[in-house]
Design an enzyme around this catalytic site. Structure first.
Site, short mmCIF file in Angstrom:
data_model
loop_
_atom_site.label_atom_id
_atom_site.label_comp_id
_atom_site.label_asym_id
_atom_site.label_seq_id
_atom_site.Cartn_x
_atom_site.Cartn_y
_atom_site.Cartn_z
N THR A 46 0.83 -1.21 0.00
CA THR A 46 0.00 0.00 0.00
C THR A 46 0.86 1.26 0.00
O THR A 46 0.54 2.24 -0.68
CB THR A 46 -0.91 0.01 1.25
N TYR A 109 -13.47 -2.55 1.01
CA TYR A 109 -14.72 -1.96 0.51
C TYR A 109 -15.90 -2.91 0.57
O TYR A 109 -16.98 -2.55 1.04
CB TYR A 109 -14.57 -1.41 -0.92
N TYR A 134 -2.68 -9.94 5.54
CA TYR A 134 -2.49 -8.55 5.94
C TYR A 134 -3.82 -7.99 6.42
O TYR A 134 -4.75 -7.82 5.63
CB TYR A 134 -1.94 -7.75 4.76
N ARG A 139 -7.89 0.72 6.68
CA ARG A 139 -7.93 0.90 5.23
C ARG A 139 -9.00 0.05 4.56
O ARG A 139 -9.59 0.45 3.56
CB ARG A 139 -6.57 0.57 4.60
N LYS A 163 0.62 -9.97 8.90
CA LYS A 163 0.97 -8.58 9.19
C LYS A 163 -0.28 -7.98 9.82
O LYS A 163 -1.28 -7.73 9.16
CB LYS A 163 1.36 -7.82 7.92
N ILE A 205 6.62 -5.12 9.61
CA ILE A 205 6.72 -4.60 8.23
C ILE A 205 6.39 -3.13 8.36
O ILE A 205 5.25 -2.76 8.66
CB ILE A 205 5.80 -5.33 7.26
#
Length: 290
Positions: A46, A109, A134, A139, A163, A205
């Protein structure tokens, strides 16, 4: 996959003034991290503004990083999305020979429920490739709950790492307490890196670490060695700048630091914009303090 331990860096994509990819600056960034203690590199995450890169640009960025890295550090490739079958297809069709694993963000989304998230990762696990889950609810709009992560970890050995970037640090600790052998967790939140590593995590990360790789990798190694006081001295020195770089969204803040260090130029692609003048000055002042 203990090779992915310590400090992984989610690389930015540098741009020129005309917003073309700045490959010279990308070379500097990769070399800077190789030379200063970063343990592995994450490509097209990202932070790389991957959503704004064309398929051809992504190919060129990947090839360039592989060439510059020259097998110095392990590499991880970001391949994720909210179309499960398309993500599976991309993973199957991508040459992953230079990469240790794929970092795959949870579907955004759509906001699937926990069963939908489970089925998504079950489907991409069927590729047989090494996959890093992840979870970044800020987000994606949906949290992968600890129970879902643990269910996946127990059933699919190639889902070997998460992550984790949930806002509640207790979720990290629940996974670390209950995870099966062979499954690991890295922090996806820079500020949680130290407590999560001390609790048994595999490091981070990170975004901020690409600007301060020596400091961050030293902090994480101190945590592995049980040198808590020394590790927290570094953590406390970097807390304020870590918060500042996310104040107006990622990666506008980290690009300020990398610009001030002479590694990249301060350009982002829409819909992201460069840091405001006020934030830029705050980051510069904190850099001076550090």
């Amino acid at each position: 996959m203990s090779i992915l331990k310590g400090v992984g860096v989610a690389l930015v994509t540098p741009f020129n003034e005309d917003l073309s990819v700045d490959f010279d600056s990308l070379t500097k960034l990769v070399e800077y991290n190789i030379e200063n203690g970063t343990n592995y590199l994450v490509v097209l995450g990202t932070t790389a503004e991957a959503a704004t890169l064309s398929a051809e640009e992504k190919k060129q960025v990947v090839e360039h990083i592989i060439k510059v890295n020259n097998k110095c550090l392990p590499l991880v490739l970001g391949i994720g999305g909210n179309n499960t079958l398309e993500v599976k297809k991309q993973i199957e069709e991508t040459d992953l020979s230079a990469f240790e694993a794929v970092l795959s963000v949870s579907p955004y989304y759509n906001k699937p429920n926990q069963e939908g998230l489970y089925q998504h990762y079950k489907t991409i696990a069927s590729t047989g490739k090494n996959i890093i889950i992840y979870n970044v609810p800020s987000r994606t709009g949906q949290n992968i709950e600890a129970e879902t992560t643990l269910r996946l970890a127990k059933e699919f050995p190639n889902l070997f790492l998460i992550k984790e970037a949930a806002p509640n640090i207790l979720q990290y600790f629940d996974i670390l307490r209950k995870k099966p052998e062979g499954f690991n967790l890295v922090s996806g939140d820079d500020e949680f890196t130290l407590p999560v590593t001390l609790a048994g995590g595999n490091g981070v990360i990170s975004v901020i670490a690409q600007a301060y790789p020596k400091e961050f990798s030293t902090m994480v190694q101190l945590a592995f060695d049980g040198k808590v006081k020394e590790a927290y001295e570094i953590h406390n020195k970097l807390v304020d700048i870590t918060r500042l770089i996310f104040a107006e969204g990622n990666p506008c803040g980290i690009k300020v630091i990398l610009t001030e260090k002479g590694i990249i130029k301060n350009y982002l692609r829409l819909p992201l914009v460069a840091a405001s003048e006020g934030l830029y000055e705050k980051i510069k002042a904190e850099m001076a303090n550090i």
